[in-house]
Design an enzyme around this catalytic site. Structure first.
Site, short mmCIF file in Angstrom:
data_model
loop_
_atom_site.label_atom_id
_atom_site.label_comp_id
_atom_site.label_asym_id
_atom_site.label_seq_id
_atom_site.Cartn_x
_atom_site.Cartn_y
_atom_site.Cartn_z
N HIS A 134 0.84 -1.19 0.00
CA HIS A 134 0.00 0.00 0.00
C HIS A 134 0.88 1.24 0.00
O HIS A 134 1.00 1.95 1.00
CB HIS A 134 -0.94 -0.03 1.21
CG HIS A 134 -1.97 -1.10 1.08
ND1 HIS A 134 -2.48 -1.80 2.14
CD2 HIS A 134 -2.59 -1.59 -0.03
CE1 HIS A 134 -3.36 -2.68 1.69
NE2 HIS A 134 -3.45 -2.58 0.39
N HIS A 170 -0.08 -9.76 0.87
CA HIS A 170 -1.27 -9.82 1.73
C HIS A 170 -2.01 -11.15 1.60
O HIS A 170 -2.92 -11.42 2.37
CB HIS A 170 -2.25 -8.70 1.36
CG HIS A 170 -1.67 -7.34 1.53
ND1 HIS A 170 -1.29 -6.84 2.74
CD2 HIS A 170 -1.43 -6.36 0.62
CE1 HIS A 170 -0.84 -5.61 2.58
NE2 HIS A 170 -0.90 -5.29 1.31
N CYS A 193 3.08 -13.45 2.20
CA CYS A 193 4.03 -13.45 3.31
C CYS A 193 3.82 -14.71 4.15
O CYS A 193 2.68 -15.09 4.44
CB CYS A 193 3.82 -12.21 4.16
SG CYS A 193 4.83 -12.23 5.65
N HIS A 223 -10.24 -5.04 4.12
CA HIS A 223 -8.80 -5.06 3.85
C HIS A 223 -8.47 -6.34 3.08
O HIS A 223 -9.06 -7.40 3.34
CB HIS A 223 -8.02 -5.00 5.16
CG HIS A 223 -6.53 -4.90 4.97
ND1 HIS A 223 -5.74 -5.98 4.65
CD2 HIS A 223 -5.70 -3.83 5.03
CE1 HIS A 223 -4.48 -5.60 4.54
NE2 HIS A 223 -4.43 -4.29 4.77
N GLU A 250 -6.13 -8.50 3.10
CA GLU A 250 -5.76 -9.69 3.89
C GLU A 250 -7.01 -10.32 4.53
O GLU A 250 -7.19 -11.54 4.53
CB GLU A 250 -4.74 -9.32 4.97
CG GLU A 250 -4.31 -10.53 5.79
CD GLU A 250 -3.42 -10.15 6.96
OE1 GLU A 250 -2.62 -9.20 6.85
OE2 GLU A 250 -3.53 -10.81 8.02
N THR A 282 -2.71 -9.53 10.47
CA THR A 282 -1.30 -9.47 10.90
C THR A 282 -0.82 -8.08 11.28
O THR A 282 0.14 -7.94 12.04
CB THR A 282 -0.39 -10.00 9.78
OG1 THR A 282 -0.70 -9.28 8.58
CG2 THR A 282 -0.57 -11.49 9.55
N CYS A 329 1.88 -10.00 13.24
CA CYS A 329 3.25 -10.38 12.87
C CYS A 329 4.28 -9.64 13.71
O CYS A 329 4.02 -8.54 14.19
CB CYS A 329 3.48 -10.15 11.38
SG CYS A 329 3.57 -8.42 10.91
N SER A 358 -1.91 3.13 3.53
CA SER A 358 -1.26 2.08 4.33
C SER A 358 -1.87 2.03 5.72
O SER A 358 -1.72 2.96 6.52
CB SER A 358 0.25 2.36 4.41
OG SER A 358 0.81 1.72 5.53
N SER A 368 5.33 -1.07 4.49
CA SER A 368 5.43 -1.08 3.02
C SER A 368 6.20 0.15 2.52
O SER A 368 6.17 0.45 1.32
CB SER A 368 4.04 -1.13 2.40
OG SER A 368 3.24 -0.09 2.90
S1 SF4 Z 1 3.39 -6.66 7.63
FE1 SF4 Z 1 3.87 -8.63 8.60
S2 SF4 Z 1 2.48 -10.07 7.64
FE2 SF4 Z 1 2.47 -8.25 6.35
S3 SF4 Z 1 4.04 -8.65 4.82
FE3 SF4 Z 1 5.05 -7.60 6.51
S4 SF4 Z 1 5.87 -9.24 7.82
FE4 SF4 Z 1 4.35 -10.13 6.48
#
Ligand code: SF4
Length: 297
Positions: A47, A80, A102, A130, A132, A167, A197, A225, A269
């Site tokens: 994003h 995502h 990921c 979203h 994800e 995440t 995450c 984002s 991102s």
């Molecule tokens: S934010 Fe976390 S889950 Fe998303 S791509 Fe990055 S490490 Fe992976």
């Protein structure tokens, strides 16, 4: 934490900040694919408009993940992730797929699958719509999404509730919501798997440290984002002034008046180049203010 001194203010960069390994790997894989031939990204790889234009300059096309056709025979699933249903649909339609999901998004899918297999009503703490979350719900359409305590009232009254999280949600919010579910549904057995995450957690922890040391936080990342928005919001909650900016042009010099320490953080991102460009601009502004002050005196 790295400190850059300027005549007017110090700039502190959070210990954990910027692009996570998941997005970095997805970009590297996509760039390697584009070097071999044209490919279409199913949605946004990150994003972040800077990432989008960098990949477009290498020939990347785009298509909708939930769509039926793409302008190239090679399609790329983003970090995502996607539902298995979408993955199979593209495969069945004859497209070559590169999957950059990921590994930590895959963990969230696996935990959701586990709670469903064990007979719990699946619940996702996340932002409805979203990408994800859409991928998670695509696999389990009966999964319910909650983001605020008010959402809990709409959950079905069942005996077993199984909760996972998007995440990139702030871990404090997720834990608070899980406690609230337990409080509001004392009759239910509630299991919770922490799928936030570790890069997201590290960035949030570093932000807490940063906010103890600065007056103003600049959270760098695409305006769309989610995790950059959350970083700015958290900084405000922690008592700092904060702004979510995308490029050096977004800096308002009046924000910097009377500030002695500026903190920099960035979403998962955000390209390193964006952080460098904004830090450089802050140093420039600091330097010119110093010269102006000398001239005045
Ligand atoms: S934010 Fe976390 S889950 Fe998303 S791509 Fe990055 S490490 Fe992976």
């Amino acid at each position: 934490m790295k400190t850059i001194k300027t005549p007017r203010y110090d700039i502190l960069i959070a210990k954990h900040t910027g692009m996570c390994f998941g997005v970095r790997q997805a970009i590297e894989t996509t760039e390697a694919s584009l070097a071999q031939g044209p490919a279409s990204i199913l949605g946004q790889l990150a994003h972040n408009p800077a990432v989008k234009s960098r990949l477009a300059s290498q020939g990347a096309r785009t298509a909708k993940l939930e769509g039926k056709t793409a302008p190239t025979q090679h399609v790329i699933i983003t970090a995502h992730g996607a539902s298995d249903r979408d993955r199979k649909r593209w495969h069945k339609a004859g497209y070559q797929i590169t999957d950059t999901t990921c590994p930590l998004v895959r963990v969230a899918h696996a935990k959701l699958s586990k709670v469903v297999a064990e007979g719990y009503q699946p619940i996702i703490v996340g932002k409805a719509g979203h990408v994800e979350v859409r991928g998670l719900q695509g696999d389990f359409p009966n999964a319910r999404v909650i983001l605020h305590p008010d959402d809990i009232a709409d959950l079905p009254h069942v005996k077993r509730l199984g909760i996972i999280a998007q995440t990139t949600q702030p871990i404090d919010r997720v834990r608070a919501l899980v406690s609230e579910v337990r409080k509001q549904r004392p009759e239910a057995e509630v299991v919770y798997y922490d799928t936030v995450c570790h890069p997201t957690k590290d960035r949030q922890t570093s932000l807490h440290e940063l906010c103890q040391a600065v007056e103003l936080v600049l959270a760098i990342g695409g305006k769309n984002s989610n995790n950059t928005t959350q970083l700015a919001r958290t900084a405000r909650k922690l008592g700092c002034k904060a702004a979510h900016i995308e490029s050096p042009d977004d800096i308002h010099e009046e924000w910097l008046e009377g500030i002695s320490r500026i903190g920099i953080t960035a979403g998962t991102s955000t390209l390193d180049e964006s952080i460098h460009a904004i830090t450089f601009r802050l140093q420039e502004i600091g330097e010119s203010a110093h010269l102006l002050s000398q001239t005045t005196s």
